[in-house]
Write a protein that holds these residues in place. Structure first.
Motif, PDB file in Angstrom:
ATOM      1  N   ARG A 313       3.122  -5.115  -8.622  1.00 25.59           N
ATOM      2  CA  ARG A 313       2.160  -3.998  -8.645  1.00 25.59           C
ATOM      3  C   ARG A 313       1.710  -3.651  -7.228  1.00 25.59           C
ATOM      4  O   ARG A 313       1.580  -2.482  -6.869  1.00 25.59           O
ATOM      5  N   ASP A 314       1.510  -4.694  -6.411  1.00 30.51           N
ATOM      6  CA  ASP A 314       1.114  -4.453  -5.014  1.00 30.51           C
ATOM      7  C   ASP A 314       2.193  -3.664  -4.275  1.00 30.51           C
ATOM      8  O   ASP A 314       1.902  -2.749  -3.501  1.00 30.51           O
ATOM      9  N   ALA A 315       3.448  -4.053  -4.524  1.00 29.28           N
ATOM     10  CA  ALA A 315       4.554  -3.367  -3.836  1.00 29.28           C
ATOM     11  C   ALA A 315       4.621  -1.906  -4.266  1.00 29.28           C
ATOM     12  O   ALA A 315       4.825  -1.015  -3.441  1.00 29.28           O
ATOM     13  N   ALA A 316       4.427  -1.667  -5.571  1.00 23.96           N
ATOM     14  CA  ALA A 316       4.490  -0.286  -6.077  1.00 23.96           C
ATOM     15  C   ALA A 316       3.384   0.550  -5.439  1.00 23.96           C
ATOM     16  O   ALA A 316       3.605   1.695  -5.036  1.00 23.96           O
ATOM     17  N   ALA A 318       1.847  -0.059  -2.531  1.00 22.86           N
ATOM     18  CA  ALA A 318       2.130   0.100  -1.100  1.00 22.86           C
ATOM     19  C   ALA A 318       3.200   1.165  -0.890  1.00 22.86           C
ATOM     20  O   ALA A 318       3.090   2.018  -0.003  1.00 22.86           O
ATOM     21  N   TYR A 319       4.218   1.138  -1.732  1.00 21.68           N
ATOM     22  CA  TYR A 319       5.313   2.098  -1.578  1.00 21.68           C
ATOM     23  C   TYR A 319       4.820   3.522  -1.869  1.00 21.68           C
ATOM     24  O   TYR A 319       5.148   4.452  -1.137  1.00 21.68           O
ATOM     25  N   LYS A 322       3.105   4.884   1.092  1.00 23.79           N
ATOM     26  CA  LYS A 322       4.050   5.269   2.155  1.00 23.79           C
ATOM     27  C   LYS A 322       4.679   6.627   1.842  1.00 23.79           C
ATOM     28  O   LYS A 322       4.805   7.473   2.716  1.00 23.79           O
TER      29      LYS A 322
END
Lengths: 325, 250
Positions: A313-316, A318-319, A322
């Motif tokens: 979830r953190d990666a989603a 962060a992405y 961006k």
């Protein structure tokens, strides 16, 4: 932002006697209450509690049946069970969305569940020990849930009522698939018939308990009936379930594990109905209060999925940031 | 004709069943509720294809086994799936990467099977091509998000590539039966799909800021029934009821 807006809205509601009377008039005229309409704080609170508990039940309810997905006996059963458990997740999703219209976020509700602050249907704290439990859950647990849920399609709160229409269609299919699993087992070998009877023995009483304490002891019923969140009392719904399930058991030659079960001509306004033996309310309250055999396992499994998925979830998030830039 | 076609269809069916089974393990345990819905969806598509393929194989089977007997009644050494399929779901990134590898391959495979001389294959190809476009989109988007997300997610994707990429080459291997099916015009040449697959995966990795690895040694063996240790556990769970109560209807 949307939910925040709704929260502010609720804070502004001034609950004068005139306001409460006008609100009750809308309910009595069978008008649907919509997210932006003014509503009493207690109405909002009751709905948040009920819808979120319902959503949590769908999500936790994925676990006992999910326990058999990898062991389903045929290609067809595997696909059906996978689709069925997936449906329950879908119900959770609509219901969280319906609750969000009242000013609470899915994240808040999830945290309440994981901290053990929120309740969910305690039936899911029993273990699924054999394949027949998959049949019994579909037939009895989903069957009991439908009795509870069909009246909710007419609930005074619009988003909940609309979510329930779709959910009930799917639950009705689930109930039939569960009964069909039981019927296949009941028509099978002695081992399979024994498996079916054993599952019925274990799931029968917890299914009756799903309707909640008797009307004489249910604290939330009166006000919920007045607000048309609830349309039938616990005992009325339990009676409907008994009258539907008992002939179904007889039809496949399974025995209801209740020696006191009898036909009572006086029930249902003289149309007759089944009366049952005493329900073990001590067990009910023990399980409701977290003493169910699988209670800790269920929450641990949910917590493991949630904590284990944090990096995803953190990666989603962060992405997405961006890409936005 | 039936022996080599039977064996080739079984290879394909086993790939779909085993990967579908791995996907089904996620149901109720995914990182988000949306993924609790989409992972079973992927699994259901794969199980659907497996079911069609086992029923075709059943018609060709000299031992007259049913689709369920083929799916649930064989021993470990008799499963012909590629090793990639059985690799455990170590984490969500593994699952998505594995799905991307397989789906990218299968899309090309099915596109090249649309005009198969064996009608059943052409029919399943036509259905699968439509489904698989979504599988590639879903898994590819996750590989990009995770590769280019946080430092932690990037490291996890690097670990997944390191672990799984050595199992990808087996997808392009031509077993003896599949070579005969190629000659008969039933199934396409897997080995010819390699360069196009590499180009497609490289392009997604580039967007995900992930390096396309150089592999010194690829693993294979599934087509000969030489599996990894995890396979025995997978099928002992999957076959439990059929083994405990043989010959019954469910």
């Amino acid at each position: 932002m949307y939910t925040q807006g709704l929260l502010d809205h609720s804070e502004e509601t001034e609950e004068t006697p005139e306001f409460l009377a006008a609100f009750q008039k809308r309910i009595d005229q069978e008008e649907k209450i919509e997210p932006h309409d003014p509503m009493p704080r207690a109405y909002r609170k009751t709905l948040i509690r009920q819808i979120s508990q319902h959503a949590h039940s769908e999500i936790v309810g994925m676990l006992p049946e999910g326990n058999w997905i990898t062991r389903a006996p045929t290609l067809k059963r595997k696909a059906v069970l996978l689709a069925k458990v997936q449906d329950e997740g879908g119900h959770g999703l609509y219901l969280y969305a319906a609750a969000e219209t009242l000013g609470i976020s899915r994240l808040e509700m999830t945290e309440q569940l994981l901290k053990g602050e929120a309740k969910y249907s305690s039936i899911f704290n029993y273990p699924t020990l054999t394949w027949a439990d998959i049949g019994a859950i579909g037939w009895l647990v989903d069957g009991a849930a439908i009795m509870n849920q069909i009246p909710l399609c007419r609930c005074s709160y619009g988003p909940y009522a609309r979510a329930m229409i779709k959910i009930c269609k799917e639950e009705s299919f689930h109930q039939r698939q569960g009964y069909e699993v039981m019927m296949t087992l009941a028509e099978g070998s002695k081992e399979q018939r024994d498996m079916a009877q054993d599952a019925l023995n274990r799931w029968w009483w917890p299914s009756l308990m799903m309707f909640g304490p008797p009307d004489t002891e249910s604290s939330n019923t009166d006000q919920s009936m007045k607000w048309k969140i609830k349309r039938f009392t616990n005992d009325q719904l339990r009676q409907k379930f008994l009258d539907a399930a008992i002939p179904q058991a007889k039809r496949i030659n399974l025995t209801i594990p209740d020696k006191n079960l009898k036909w009572n001509k006086k029930l249902n306004n003289g149309r007759g109905g089944y009366s049952h033996g005493p329900i073990d309310w001590e067990e009910f309250w023990r399980v409701v209060k977290g003493g169910g055999p699988m209670a800790r396992d269920r929450l641990r499994a949910r917590k493991k999925a949630w904590d284990g998925g944090k990096w995803v979830r953190d990666a989603a998030t962060a992405y997405a940031r961006k890409v936005k830039r | 004709m039936s022996d080599h076609l039977f064996s080739s269809i079984l290879e394909l069916a086993d790939d779909h069943l085993i990967l579908g089974h791995r996907l089904s393990e996620w149901c109720g345990h995914a990182p988000t509720l949306e993924e609790d819905l989409s992972l079973p969806n992927l699994g259901l598509d794969l199980l659907g294809v497996a079911t069609s393929l086992y029923s075709f194989a059943s018609k060709l089977d000299s031992k007259c086994r049913s689709d369920d007997q083929l799916a649930f009644g064989r021993l470990e050494r008799e499963y012909k799936s590629c090793l990639l399929m059985e690799k455990p779901n170590e984490h969500f990134g593994y699952t998505m990467l594995k799905q991307l590898y397989f789906s990218t391959f299968m899309e090309m495979f099915w596109e090249n099977s649309l005009h198969s001389k064996y009608e059943d294959i052409a029919a399943v190809a036509s259905k699968s091509v439509k489904e698989i476009a979504y599988h590639i989109r879903h898994s590819g988007e996750w590989v990009i998000r995770l590769g280019d997300g946080t430092k932690e997610s990037r490291n996890k994707m690097l670990e997944a590539i390191y672990e799984l990429h050595p199992y990808t080459d087996e997808l392009f291997h031509m077993s003896k039966c599949s070579k005969q099916c190629l000659r008969d015009g039933y199934l396409p040449d897997r080995s010819k799909l390699r360069s196009s697959w590499i180009t497609r995966i490289e392009s997604i990795f580039e967007e995900a800021t992930l390096p396309f690895p150089t592999i010194s040694y690829f693993h294979a063996g599934g087509r000969d029934g030489i599996h990894t240790e995890s396979m025995g556990h997978l099928i002992s769970e999957m076959q439990y009821l059929q083994r405990a109560y043989p010959g019954q209807k469910w």
